[in-house]
Design a protein around this motif. Sequence first.
Motif, short mmCIF file in Angstrom:
data_model
loop_
_atom_site.label_atom_id
_atom_site.label_comp_id
_atom_site.label_asym_id
_atom_site.label_seq_id
_atom_site.Cartn_x
_atom_site.Cartn_y
_atom_site.Cartn_z
N SER B 400 -2.85 -0.76 2.43
CA SER B 400 -2.42 -0.16 3.69
C SER B 400 -1.10 0.58 3.52
CB SER B 400 -2.26 -1.24 4.76
OG SER B 400 -3.49 -1.86 5.02
N GLY B 401 -0.18 -0.05 2.81
CA GLY B 401 1.12 0.58 2.57
C GLY B 401 0.97 1.87 1.77
N LEU B 402 0.05 1.86 0.82
CA LEU B 402 -0.19 3.06 0.02
C LEU B 402 -0.87 4.14 0.86
CD1 LEU B 402 -1.30 1.16 -3.19
CD2 LEU B 402 0.56 2.84 -3.16
N LYS B 404 -0.65 4.53 4.03
CA LYS B 404 0.37 5.02 4.96
C LYS B 404 1.15 6.19 4.36
CE LYS B 404 4.20 3.29 7.61
NZ LYS B 404 4.93 4.53 7.40
N GLU B 405 1.34 6.14 3.06
CA GLU B 405 2.13 7.18 2.39
C GLU B 405 1.24 8.29 1.84
OE1 GLU B 405 5.14 7.16 2.95
OE2 GLU B 405 5.30 5.09 3.68
#
Lengths: 438, 438
Positions: B400-402, B404-405
């Motif tokens: 998810s963090g990846l 997001k970017e």
Amino acid sequence: MPIMDSKTGKIKRDYTIEELVEKAREMRAYNMVSLTAAGSGHTGGTLSVMDIAAALYLKKIRHDPQNPNWEDRDRVFWSTGHKAPALYVALGEAGYFPVKEAVKLRKLWSGFEGHPHRLRLPGVELSAGSLGQGLGVAVGCALNAKLEGKNYRVYCLNGDGELDEGSIWEAIMCAAHYKLDNLVSIVDRNGLQIDGPTEEVMKLESLVTKWRAFEWNTIEIDGHNMKEILAALDEAEKMKGKPTVIIAKTVKGKGVSYAENVVAYHGIAPKDGRSGKESLDRALEDIGDSSFTKEKVNKLLKIADDYQKEVNKKIEASMPQFSRNYWWNSANGMKVEMDATRNGFGRAIKKLGSDKRVVALGADITSSIRMNEFYAEHPARKKRFFSMGIAEANMALVASGLAKEGKIPFIGSYGVFVTGRNWDQLRTTVCYNNFNVK
Amino acid sequence: MPIMDSKTGKIKRDYTIEELVEKAREMRAYNMVSLTAAGSGHTGGTLSVMDIAAALYLKKIRHDPQNPNWEDRDRVFWSTGHKAPALYVALGEAGYFPVKEAVKLRKLWSGFEGHPHRLRLPGVELSAGSLGQGLGVAVGCALNAKLEGKNYRVYCLNGDGELDEGSIWEAIMCAAHYKLDNLVSIVDRNGLQIDGPTEEVMKLESLVTKWRAFEWNTIEIDGHNMKEILAALDEAEKMKGKPTVIIAKTVKGKGVSYAENVVAYHGIAPKDGRSGKESLDRALEDIGDSSFTKEKVNKLLKIADDYQKEVNKKIEASMPQFSRNYWWNSANGMKVEMDATRNGFGRAIKKLGSDKRVVALGADITSSIRMNEFYAEHPARKKRFFSMGIAEANMALVASGLAKEGKIPFIGSYGVFVTGRNWDQLRTTVCYNNFNVK
């Protein structure tokens, strides 16, 4: 790095430590107004994290409120989504929107939802609420920076209660594995969770020893001392090859006398509303921001009130209505008495508890779901109640072990957590083994 | 306490250390015969845990194979269900059934399933397979003993790879919270998991520091030294107020030269079958139990073979059959070429990998699901592959963090794990945030 202009690279606004202390005071005041206007929300945690929020959004992080998606901005993830009101006033003070807008907390279509929604409000990095998830996302975000050679830094605000969750320890292990020195977790160590003191619900201490064992750089500070907060954030930036955790000792409900260290103020607004013993007025008096005059507070509450009236109008306009009432939609005989499911659960477990095989396992919302009825009037049953902390997966497993030995365990949490956070435990351990877990 | 008669309280059978060493040798031999007869199974872990299994079932635990549900028995939970063949030979040697029966491993209706099923075989305490769950059940079982004032002791066999799972750390925290000194976890620290060395897949060291930080009593031993194993088990029994973990340094594939420390032998039987370089015969030669003559091995394999023939007959008898074949059930044009879904996934991710936004996250079964195709012929892509260990919840969050970017992350595991062990992470973090996680 303070608030920037992303186009020119110039500093837009910087604050001295004294000014930050004042700003945190103002933020606490706005926070209490918004909670009171909403009539609900999380007083305890928003107040304990407020000084940290002020330090981050007004001083430490590199960001530009006029360009919320600026690629080079530092990212702050709020893993504890329920502290959203503190996030909103921080974003408002930083300039993402007028801070007074935040009084529309928990009002339909306002964007200031009870838990943050990143698609509805600028500056919100993550929609969150279910605990234990923000740190993993922050890890992914920090990993991306490493992969792309970006210089942005990643901060994650964690609660202490949510450290019960295994997913947090997976993320902690992973961050160390990838040596994410661009990542900082700040633990709002206020020592209380819904069911009581963290050490009684699920012992965390020595917390610093645990993080250190997982190979994080650790810093312990007073989370209400602005100088210490800023120094820790700067120190974290110097660390190479390791992520940093700042364990910030805080007071839940900080600044509002009747809420300080009071477990019940985890998830409620001032009990007495605008005035009285546990009221907004009393809170503002305690906080001591003299700019919050009666007139200013009235104006702020009116913003919320007017907004709500508009919402009500829109809702009413969208509802199908009859020109008059008929017997089948209004007669007394057609109405049913409503009661919350949890009340039924409470009554049932109280009754069933007379069977000595019945045991109850709680996941930090024991009273919320009325599981406390199990022992409320039967203190001897307390030894058949087991606090599991916020750890639904383990709760299902421990219940399985008890069921295996002939007990009839009831596990309790909100529906989404007690099925969603332990789906595989239910499938493999409870079901395949045919364990009598309720 | 060795094998007992639960009625008289008398010892039925005891072993000297030398005899136990011989027994472990015999158990390894039976284990290899059963894996070869099955044509599949987990060579590596069954061999690394075998000395510990012998020590527990033949010497340490208080149990009565003629009374498997004896209330006062000590309980052993195998959290790593895939090591079931070792459990079966241990149960057989202890007397729950003739040990030669265990050669019916992985055969329909035999009870000797690939992963243990407690409702189908006496002596099996837990149906398991999905990792990271046994310790929580053991905690529940130990908690029951405390509640009821029972003296039984609880053992849990854990793998090292499964310590990536957050649910394990929830259980570790919980056991310390309840001061379960009747609980012992034995970690089969063979240092390898499916994707490679544990320290490369997801760094665990210093493992002993981590357990100690979670307030467990820790003992480190050579897991192939019978004297050390027994001494550690005795020492654990003396500990008051804390659970004990025995971190047993072992060799994966121990005793079989071609399997020792070979990652590929995690989940396969001898490659060359009965004879050849990597065969049963070679394994038995390495193990060196002279009682395993050609004749004995032939007889054992015949038991398995005869059983399989009976199974085949029963299956055939239960299948609807036509008196002759027709074009619509046998003509070539009516047949389709079958291919495993994972092969399609492998081909797709290999192709999609040319897009630099695509990143892949693996949960320790990277080759099994063909995710390795992503980088197999494109070494430069390796930096876009992230090993997450056996931690599906965190994998979904990091993805998810990846996402997001701006990345397009593919997360990979078997279907049940990648939906079931991170259901809430998918719901709250992936879906509410509208993250492009594949």
